[in-house]
Design a protein around this motif. Structure first.
Motif, short mmCIF file in Angstrom:
data_model
loop_
_atom_site.label_atom_id
_atom_site.label_comp_id
_atom_site.label_asym_id
_atom_site.label_seq_id
_atom_site.Cartn_x
_atom_site.Cartn_y
_atom_site.Cartn_z
N ALA A 79 0.84 -1.20 0.00
CA ALA A 79 0.00 0.00 0.00
C ALA A 79 0.88 1.25 0.00
N ARG A 80 1.96 1.22 0.77
CA ARG A 80 2.88 2.36 0.82
C ARG A 80 3.54 2.56 -0.54
N GLU A 81 3.92 1.47 -1.18
CA GLU A 81 4.54 1.55 -2.50
C GLU A 81 3.56 2.17 -3.51
N ARG A 82 2.29 1.75 -3.43
CA ARG A 82 1.28 2.34 -4.33
C ARG A 82 1.11 3.82 -4.04
N ASN A 83 1.18 4.22 -2.77
CA ASN A 83 1.10 5.64 -2.43
C ASN A 83 2.27 6.41 -3.04
N PHE A 84 3.47 5.82 -2.98
CA PHE A 84 4.64 6.48 -3.58
C PHE A 84 4.47 6.64 -5.08
N ALA A 85 3.73 5.70 -5.70
CA ALA A 85 3.49 5.78 -7.14
C ALA A 85 2.33 6.73 -7.46
N GLY A 86 1.71 7.30 -6.43
CA GLY A 86 0.62 8.24 -6.65
C GLY A 86 -0.74 7.57 -6.74
N GLU A 87 -0.84 6.32 -6.35
CA GLU A 87 -2.11 5.60 -6.39
C GLU A 87 -2.71 5.52 -4.99
N ASN A 88 -4.02 5.34 -4.94
CA ASN A 88 -4.75 5.15 -3.67
C ASN A 88 -4.48 6.26 -2.65
N LEU A 89 -4.44 7.48 -3.10
CA LEU A 89 -4.17 8.60 -2.20
C LEU A 89 -5.43 9.11 -1.51
N SER A 90 -6.60 8.71 -2.00
CA SER A 90 -7.85 9.24 -1.46
C SER A 90 -8.07 8.84 0.00
N GLY A 91 -7.50 7.73 0.44
CA GLY A 91 -7.69 7.28 1.81
C GLY A 91 -6.72 7.91 2.80
N LEU A 92 -5.79 8.71 2.32
CA LEU A 92 -4.79 9.33 3.19
C LEU A 92 -5.28 10.66 3.71
N GLY A 93 -4.95 10.94 4.97
CA GLY A 93 -5.27 12.23 5.57
C GLY A 93 -4.18 13.24 5.27
N MET A 94 -4.38 14.45 5.76
CA MET A 94 -3.42 15.53 5.50
C MET A 94 -2.04 15.19 6.07
N LYS A 95 -2.01 14.62 7.27
CA LYS A 95 -0.74 14.29 7.90
C LYS A 95 0.02 13.26 7.07
N GLU A 96 -0.68 12.22 6.61
CA GLU A 96 -0.04 11.19 5.80
C GLU A 96 0.43 11.74 4.46
N LEU A 97 -0.38 12.64 3.88
CA LEU A 97 0.02 13.24 2.59
C LEU A 97 1.27 14.10 2.75
N LYS A 98 1.35 14.86 3.83
CA LYS A 98 2.53 15.69 4.07
C LYS A 98 3.76 14.82 4.29
N GLN A 99 3.60 13.73 5.03
CA GLN A 99 4.72 12.82 5.25
C GLN A 99 5.17 12.19 3.94
N LEU A 100 4.21 11.78 3.11
CA LEU A 100 4.53 11.19 1.81
C LEU A 100 5.26 12.21 0.94
N GLU A 101 4.78 13.45 0.94
CA GLU A 101 5.43 14.51 0.16
C GLU A 101 6.87 14.72 0.62
N ARG A 102 7.09 14.72 1.94
CA ARG A 102 8.43 14.91 2.48
C ARG A 102 9.34 13.75 2.06
N GLN A 103 8.82 12.53 2.15
CA GLN A 103 9.61 11.37 1.76
C GLN A 103 9.96 11.40 0.28
N LEU A 104 9.01 11.81 -0.54
CA LEU A 104 9.28 11.92 -1.98
C LEU A 104 10.32 13.01 -2.26
N ARG A 105 10.21 14.13 -1.55
CA ARG A 105 11.17 15.22 -1.74
C ARG A 105 12.58 14.76 -1.37
N VAL A 106 12.72 14.05 -0.26
CA VAL A 106 14.03 13.53 0.15
C VAL A 106 14.54 12.54 -0.90
N GLY A 107 13.65 11.68 -1.40
CA GLY A 107 14.04 10.71 -2.42
C GLY A 107 14.53 11.38 -3.70
N VAL A 108 13.82 12.42 -4.13
CA VAL A 108 14.21 13.14 -5.34
C VAL A 108 15.58 13.80 -5.14
#
Length: 181
Positions: free
Chosen positions: A105-134
């Protein structure tokens, strides 16, 4: 202001003893829960009140934890051993299956899938992780490009030296042929 140190001895007043038991039991259960969540520990806690009532907390199935504890101590019965170890392995497989599902599920989130079930906190954390990865990818790409550029400059320098020496050799051989004629 902090509390004073409590003298550890049996509380004689039954009412005070019951109140203290209830408060400390709840605190102990809360700490067991926090330990299981924060450290991903398998925790099982059983408390019997003075009246004989049982209170329990378990981060996993309590029978599994007790069975695992018995196996660890080597006190599981010989006839129980096969069933017990099978139960422990079954529970381990279930835990690993849940972990795999969470990672997928986390991998799908990183690919931009299944984001509708995530809250603001999870989306911000995902964004931060993607930014660090980039940033890590850019850093690695920049390092690789610098190394490749350095290697190409070395090859260019070697080719220039080889070209210069072949030109010199070529003009010397042409002079030799002119003298021979």
């Amino acid at each position: 202001m902090g509390r004073g140190k409590v003298e550890l001895k049996r509380i004689e007043n039954p009412t005070n003893r019951q109140v203290t038991f209830s408060k400390r039991r709840n605190g102990l259960l809360k700490k067991a829960f926090e330990l299981s969540v924060l450290c991903d520990a398998e925790v099982a806690l059983i408390v019997f009140s003075p009246s004989g009532k049982a209170y329990q907390f378990s981060s996993h199935e309590i029978t599994r934890t007790i069975t695992r504890y018995k196996i660890e101590l080597g006190i599981a019965k010989a006839d129980d051993q096969g069933f017990t170890s099978m139960e422990v392995w079954r529970n381990e497989i279930e835990d690993l299956s849940r972990t795999i599902e969470a990672l997928e599920a986390r991998e799908r989130n990183f690919a931009g899938e299944n984001l509708s079930g995530l809250g603001m906190k999870e989306l911000k954390q995902l964004e931060r992780q993607l930014r660090v990865g980039v940033e890590r990818i850019r850093s690695k790409k920049h390092k690789d490009l610098q190394e490749e550029n350095t290697n190409l400059q070395k090859k260019l320098h070697e080719l220039e030296e080889a070209s210069t020496s072949s030109i010199i050799l070529g003009s010397d051989s042409a002079r030799l042929f002119q003298r021979i004629e």
